[in-house]
Design a protein around this motif. Structure first.
Motif, mmCIF file in Angstrom:
data_model
loop_
_atom_site.group_PDB
_atom_site.id
_atom_site.type_symbol
_atom_site.label_atom_id
_atom_site.label_comp_id
_atom_site.label_asym_id
_atom_site.label_seq_id
_atom_site.Cartn_x
_atom_site.Cartn_y
_atom_site.Cartn_z
ATOM 1 N N UNK A 116 0.844 -1.194 0.000
ATOM 2 C CA UNK A 116 0.000 0.000 0.000
ATOM 3 C C UNK A 116 0.885 1.252 0.000
ATOM 4 N N UNK A 117 2.003 1.169 0.712
ATOM 5 C CA UNK A 117 2.962 2.293 0.722
ATOM 6 C C UNK A 117 3.426 2.608 -0.688
ATOM 7 N N UNK A 118 3.751 1.564 -1.464
ATOM 8 C CA UNK A 118 4.223 1.779 -2.835
ATOM 9 C C UNK A 118 3.123 2.424 -3.683
ATOM 10 N N UNK A 123 1.407 7.114 -6.214
ATOM 11 C CA UNK A 123 0.219 7.933 -6.520
ATOM 12 C C UNK A 123 0.520 9.416 -6.387
ATOM 13 N N UNK A 124 1.357 9.754 -5.393
ATOM 14 C CA UNK A 124 1.706 11.155 -5.164
ATOM 15 C C UNK A 124 2.480 11.736 -6.345
ATOM 16 N N UNK A 125 3.079 10.862 -7.167
ATOM 17 C CA UNK A 125 3.851 11.341 -8.323
ATOM 18 C C UNK A 125 3.025 11.343 -9.607
ATOM 19 N N UNK A 129 -3.378 15.113 -15.345
ATOM 20 C CA UNK A 129 -3.437 15.499 -16.767
ATOM 21 C C UNK A 129 -2.859 14.441 -17.702
ATOM 22 N N UNK A 130 -2.018 13.545 -17.167
ATOM 23 C CA UNK A 130 -1.317 12.595 -18.045
ATOM 24 C C UNK A 130 -2.254 11.792 -18.942
ATOM 25 N N UNK A 137 3.259 6.735 -20.705
ATOM 26 C CA UNK A 137 4.536 6.049 -20.519
ATOM 27 C C UNK A 137 5.467 6.689 -19.506
ATOM 28 N N UNK A 138 4.890 7.403 -18.538
ATOM 29 C CA UNK A 138 5.738 7.947 -17.473
ATOM 30 C C UNK A 138 6.163 6.816 -16.544
ATOM 31 N N UNK A 139 7.409 6.889 -16.051
ATOM 32 C CA UNK A 139 7.918 5.836 -15.169
ATOM 33 C C UNK A 139 7.043 5.678 -13.930
#
Ligand code: HEM
Ligand code: HEM
Length: 199
Positions: A116-118, A123-125, A129-130, A137-139
């Motif tokens: 869940x931490x991962x 999620x915070x990153x 808009x993506x 294809x963002x990492x």
């Protein structure tokens, strides 16, 4: 209450319950976002390009972030005895013995917390808009998707090992709503004040 019936501290049940429900809500709405916009590994095709789903997911996930921090602090401080410890690795070599199942159970509790931490950290990153901009294809987006799969496996393991070690009564004890008088929320203010004075 029978003496053999498992009992969980009220604060643990509260944090675990709210955290679990929000995590499941984020997991389901996360899947719906994936299904609506991406579907790279297969899709159900329930909706297409639904912007509202991203906002709904973001709302559950935003709330989850704060509850998760509280739950992690509780688990590391008060609930440490249910997570992995130094000798768990040694116990894992005694395959099939009761101690092996207990070590596995602790590992599964820890795995659920880490998975869940991962999901929450990746999620915070994310940017809302993506997906509407066609950026798939963002990492960090890839990490967020993989975290969804890992969380599914970790929760399944967590619940299955809970049943193996403590049976259905253990699972039910985590979702019980009654609490002992000494755990009443009315006493929390005084307890916090005493704790602050001591530390
Ligand atoms: C394992 C389940 C999941 C959890 C626990 C989770 C958690 C989170 C968290 C904590 C955020 C940040 C929210 C904020 O602080 O504003 C977030 C954002 C986001 N997640 Fe997930 N997520 C999950 C699965 C997914 C999946 C499968 C997708 C599908 C593509 C997805 C797409 C997004 C998007 C697009 C955002 C940005 C939304 C926004 O900023 O409003 N999530 N997620
Ligand atoms: C995202 C969802 C979940 C996460 C992250 C999670 C995590 C955890 C953690 C870290 C603990 C140990 C708490 C401590 O250190 O005091 C725990 C205990 C427990 N959880 Fe979960 N959990 C989740 C969902 C569930 C679900 C859906 C169930 C049951 C249906 C469940 C049943 C239990 C039980 C029975 C215990 C007590 C185990 C014991 O006595 O060691 N959990 N959970």
């Amino acid at each position: 209450m029978s003496p053999t019936k498992p009992y969980q501290p009220f604060l643990l049940r509260l944090l675990h319950g709210v955290n679990g429900l929000l995590a499941i809500a984020a997991w389901v709405t996360g899947y719906l976002v994936y299904d609506s916009w991406d579907g790279r590994w297969g899709r159900l095709g329930l909706t297409t390009d639904n912007r509202a789903l991203i906002d709904i997911h973001g709302t559950f996930a935003f709330g989850l972030f704060f509850v998760f921090i509280g739950f992690v602090i509780y688990s590391l401080k008060a609930g440490r005895s249910r997570l992995v410890r130094a000798d768990s690795w040694q116990h894992l070599t005694r395959v099939g013995k009761p101690v092996w199942w207990y070590a596995l159970h602790r590992l599964a509790n820890t795995a659920a917390l880490c998975a869940l931490g991962l999901s929450v950290i990746s999620g915070k990153f994310q940017s809302e808009e993506w997906l509407p901009q066609g950026e798939f294809n963002h990492l960090w987006y890839f990490v967020h998707l993989v975290a969804w799969c890992i969380l599914l496996a970790a929760i399944a393991l967590h619940v299955l090992l809970g049943v193996k070690v403590g049976g259905v009564p253990l699972l039910l004890s985590m979702w019980e709503t009654r609490y002992r008088p000494e755990e009443s929320p009315a006493l929390w203010k005084d307890k916090i004040l005493v704790w602050l004075r001591k530390s």
